[in-house]
Design a protein around this motif. Structure first.
Motif, short mmCIF file in Angstrom:
data_model
loop_
_atom_site.label_atom_id
_atom_site.label_comp_id
_atom_site.label_asym_id
_atom_site.label_seq_id
_atom_site.Cartn_x
_atom_site.Cartn_y
_atom_site.Cartn_z
N ALA A 183 1.07 -1.08 0.10
CA ALA A 183 -0.04 -0.19 -0.03
C ALA A 183 0.78 1.43 -0.07
O ALA A 183 0.64 2.49 0.27
CB ALA A 183 -0.72 0.14 1.12
N GLN A 184 2.16 1.20 -0.13
CA GLN A 184 3.03 2.39 0.49
C GLN A 184 3.06 2.53 -1.07
O GLN A 184 3.59 2.66 -1.95
CB GLN A 184 4.63 2.10 0.46
CG GLN A 184 4.11 1.63 2.13
CD GLN A 184 3.16 1.95 3.31
OE1 GLN A 184 3.67 3.22 3.28
NE2 GLN A 184 2.89 1.80 3.97
N ARG A 218 -5.18 -3.40 -2.16
CA ARG A 218 -5.06 -2.46 -0.32
C ARG A 218 -6.74 -2.67 0.17
O ARG A 218 -7.05 -2.84 1.52
CB ARG A 218 -5.03 -1.28 -0.53
CG ARG A 218 -5.12 0.07 0.21
CD ARG A 218 -4.75 1.10 -0.47
NE ARG A 218 -5.43 1.58 -1.24
CZ ARG A 218 -5.24 1.84 -2.19
NH1 ARG A 218 -4.18 1.78 -2.93
NH2 ARG A 218 -6.24 2.52 -3.14
N GLU A 243 -3.22 10.13 -0.92
CA GLU A 243 -4.16 9.11 -0.33
C GLU A 243 -3.22 9.27 1.30
O GLU A 243 -1.45 9.01 0.38
CB GLU A 243 -3.83 8.25 -0.86
CG GLU A 243 -4.09 6.61 0.26
CD GLU A 243 -4.47 5.09 -1.02
OE1 GLU A 243 -5.79 5.30 -0.82
OE2 GLU A 243 -3.49 5.00 -1.03
N ARG A 244 -3.40 8.28 2.22
CA ARG A 244 -2.25 8.01 3.23
C ARG A 244 -2.30 7.31 4.11
O ARG A 244 -3.11 7.23 4.30
CB ARG A 244 -1.80 9.29 4.12
CG ARG A 244 -0.74 9.41 5.24
CD ARG A 244 -0.99 10.73 6.20
NE ARG A 244 -0.01 10.32 7.76
CZ ARG A 244 -0.47 9.87 7.97
NH1 ARG A 244 -1.63 9.50 8.57
NH2 ARG A 244 0.59 9.19 9.57
N ILE A 245 -1.11 6.82 4.06
CA ILE A 245 -0.94 4.89 4.86
C ILE A 245 -0.73 5.56 6.22
O ILE A 245 0.23 5.10 6.27
CB ILE A 245 -0.70 3.93 3.87
CG1 ILE A 245 -1.14 3.57 2.52
CG2 ILE A 245 -1.09 2.73 5.00
CD1 ILE A 245 -2.74 3.47 2.49
N GLY A 262 -1.04 4.23 -6.31
CA GLY A 262 -1.93 3.91 -5.53
C GLY A 262 -2.97 3.27 -5.90
O GLY A 262 -3.64 2.02 -5.61
N LEU A 301 -5.23 -1.01 6.98
CA LEU A 301 -3.86 -0.38 6.68
C LEU A 301 -5.07 1.62 6.95
O LEU A 301 -4.35 2.10 7.35
CB LEU A 301 -4.61 -0.22 5.70
CG LEU A 301 -3.59 -1.80 4.72
CD1 LEU A 301 -3.12 -1.67 3.09
CD2 LEU A 301 -2.05 -1.18 4.89
N PRO A 329 -6.63 3.39 5.21
CA PRO A 329 -5.65 4.53 3.99
C PRO A 329 -6.63 5.88 4.37
O PRO A 329 -7.70 6.41 4.74
CB PRO A 329 -6.24 4.56 2.44
CG PRO A 329 -7.00 3.71 3.16
CD PRO A 329 -6.77 2.38 3.91
#
Length: 646
Positions: free
Chosen positions: A282-283, A562, A590-592, A555, A569, A571
């Motif tokens: 997911a990064q 994801r 988007e931030r995980i 993403g 996660l 997000p």
């Protein structure tokens, strides 16, 4: 002879620490001499399977020094010397005095201190001296992580690492103190006969597990590996977390084990493998992706070790030895391919100034060396044949499948087979994403469009690592032989057992596969040139004028996978939608988050801080109220005694 080479290695590092600030080339030469001499000593122990012991005739801190280099410590020393030497060469260009005049000189000194302290951790066989070396190792790693003082993220990562590291050290101090109190000595060695020491293994698992980065004790790892300079990230991922693995391996072989320790290791291994790679997939930050991949690989190592512990408890050396030999080889393999990929990521960062994959792209044309070497490392970390990543995992699979097929007490290990296969598939997806987004398609930013290839000081270490990876893949039998010796050092009762691993067949298959891949690639290239095919952008989808905006982003590439782990996660999305007939700027960010740290530990720490602030109000200087506190405390104790609470 081993003593002489170890002495040369240690003295070279001490000299390197002294001259590192002012004489970078002499420092580099001393680092190389230390790495080569240490590597020679470690290989000598691995080949001859003869342990080296040394007792001092003087006291240090009230205890007599006792050093030991056996198969287990030699295996890890190989990684320290290999990555320590190659990382020093890489840093000569990557973190040079010219570009980092303030931090590069002290970085060289801390690098030598780190490799020296890790060497001492591996060789100290006295608990008190081990703790000194462990603390020196933790502090030197902290100063390397925070080498870039201008980076706020780097400083925060350093503090988080230091706090987590010392939480683990407290558990280790309790362990070594309790062990010394029960055995009557600080000297370390096998204590299988004392069954009452078995519960101490849980302190070992926690204390070393924090450093190893096993889930959920990994909270320091992603930010530390991402925020540090890339050569530091490489040694942290490839070697430093292995010091935690070393502690677990070492004391699982020396201590009497609790009855369910094997299942606990197997369970933690499965959890780390599948959740680590889920976070990695997911990064958007390439170095955070690699950091979470380390959590996954620590999980794979713990799966193999847990199975070996079960094999000892149930007297099943055949599949236990296969799994443990695969585990030891995977420890080396992970150290090699993870160093390579971090060096490759550092080369990209050095050329573009960004770790955000969504701002990269199209680098294969301008950085062909880095792209090719990174892609080979990505294949290895995904466990694809004919490279080294497949070899270690293949042996762990052999152990797992044999344990399950036997339908004995270890048949419950079947879910571990499924987890291992699932983690491998997700690792392939994660690294297909990283290679595709970073190196294929069109550049997504100006820095990516104007990137240039790294120089030979950075390229040469990557070439050495790739050569070793291919050698392990094509000649697995050559490397399994010393791994078997390490297994014997861990479980001497398995010395005469043959795990029946078909390493010759594996090597021959890999050789044929490599030849077929090279021949196929050559024929395809020849056909393409003969047809006059015009090369185009990846993902151009047939458009006449494709742009970078049409390409997959980081993403979108991992969107489906994801979604499977959305519950974990969580997000955080920031969406600026298209509005009106003449829309302005639109974007999706988007931030995980680090779920364990930000959703569990962070709120818990805030609650404790809030309670502590409330307790401070009790300190107001009024004597009569202090007397009341004492009275209430004594009354509470009296009630507890009356009610039988104590």
């Amino acid at each position: 002879m081993i003593a002489a080479f170890l002495s040369i290695s240690g003295l070279s590092l001490l000299l390197a620490m002294c001259v590192g600030r002012t004489h970078p080339r002499i420092w580099l030469g001393l680092s190389a001499a230390s790495a080569l001499s240490g590597l020679y000593a470690a290989l000598l122990v691995l080949i001859t399977t003869q342990a080296w012991l040394w007792h001092g005739d003087f006291d240090l801190g009230g205890e007599t020094p006792f050093l030991r280099l056996d198969g287990i410590s030699a295996l890890f020393l190989v990684l320290v010397c290999l990555v320590g030497g190659l990382g020093a060469l890489y840093s000569h260009e990557y973190w040079s005095d010219q570009h980092h005049p303030r931090s590069a000189p002290k970085g060289r000194c801390w690098w030598s201190a780190l490799t020296l302290s890790m060497g001492l951790v591996l060789t100290c066989a006295n608990g008190l001296h081990f703790l000194f070396a462990w603390e020196a190792f933790a502090l030197s790693a902290y100063f390397l992580i925070t080498l870039d003082h201008d980076s706020t993220a780097g400083r925060k990562a350093g503090w988080l690492y230091l706090a987590a590291s010392h939480a683990g050290t407290m558990a280790l101090f309790a362990f070594f103190a309790a062990l010394a109190a029960r055995t009557g000595t600080w000297e370390l060695g096998p204590v299988h006969a004392q069954a009452g020491l078995a519960p101490l293994f849980w302190l070992v698992l926690f204390g070393f597990g924090v450093k190893a980065g096993m889930f959920p004790l990994h909270i320091w790892l992603p930010s530390a590996h991402a925020g540090a300079p890339s050569h530091v990230s490489a040694i942290m991922s490839a070697v430093a977390i292995k010091m935690g693995v070393y502690g677990i391996v070492r004391f699982s072989g020396w201590l009497p084990m609790p009855a369910n320790a094997g299942w606990v290791l197997l369970g933690i291994g499965c959890l780390s493998a599948i959740l680590g790679i889920a976070f990695a997939l997911a990064q958007n930050d390439i170095k955070r992706l690699l950091a979470y991949c380390s959590v996954e690989n620590v999980g794979i190592i713990l799966i193999g070790l847990g199975l070996a512990v079960l094999a000892v408890q149930h007297g099943q050396p055949v599949w236990g030895k296969a799994a443990l030999a695969g585990t030891f080889l995977h420890i080396i393999n992970h150290g090699i391919f993870k160093s390579l990929i971090f060096f490759g990521a550092g080369s990209v960062l050095h050329a573009t100034g960004t770790r955000d994959m969504s701002r990269l792209g199209g680098l294969w044309k301008v950085m062909p060396w880095t792209a090719t070497l990174f892609a080979i490392g990505a294949m290895a970390v995904s466990g694809l044949p004919p490279l080294n990543g497949f070899v270690g995992e293949w042996a762990i699979y052999q152990g797992l499948l044999r344990a399950v097929a036997q339908k004995g007490p270890a048949v419950g290990a079947l879910p571990a087979v499924i987890v291992l296969a699932g983690a491998g598939a997700m690792a392939l997806a994660a690294f297909a994403k990283s290679v595709g987004i970073i190196f294929l398609g069109a550049p997504r930013s100006k820095p990516a469009a104007h990137a240039v290839e790294c120089g030979w000081f950075m390229r040469a270490p990557m070439l050495v690592l790739v050569t070793i990876m291919i050698a392990i893949g094509l000649l697995p039998g050559l490397f399994f032989r010393p791994a078997m010796g390490v297994v014997t050092a861990w479980a001497p009762q398995w010395a005469m057992t043959d795990p029946l691993l078909a390493t010759r067949t594996l090597g021959a298959t890999h050789t044929l596969l490599l030849c077929a891949l090279l021949a196929g690639g050559f024929l395809i290239l020849r056909k393409v040139r003969a047809n006059g095919t015009r090369p185009g952008l990846t993902w151009d989808c047939g458009y006449a004028a494709p742009t970078a905006h049409m390409q997959y982003s980081s993403g979108s590439f991992a969107g489906i996978a994801r979604g499977w782990f959305f519950w974990l996660l969580q997000p955080e999305m920031t969406i600026q939608r298209v509005r009106g007939f003449f829309p302005g700027k639109a974007r999706v960010l988007e931030r995980i988050p680090e779920t364990v740290l930000e959703k569990i530990i962070g709120p818990g720490a805030q609650a404790i801080s809030f309670a502590a602030d409330g307790a401070r109000k009790m300190q107001h200087g009024r004597l009569h109220l202090y007397i009341l506190y004492v009275f209430l405390g004594v009354t509470a104790l009296g009630l507890m005694v009356l009610l039988g609470g104590i």
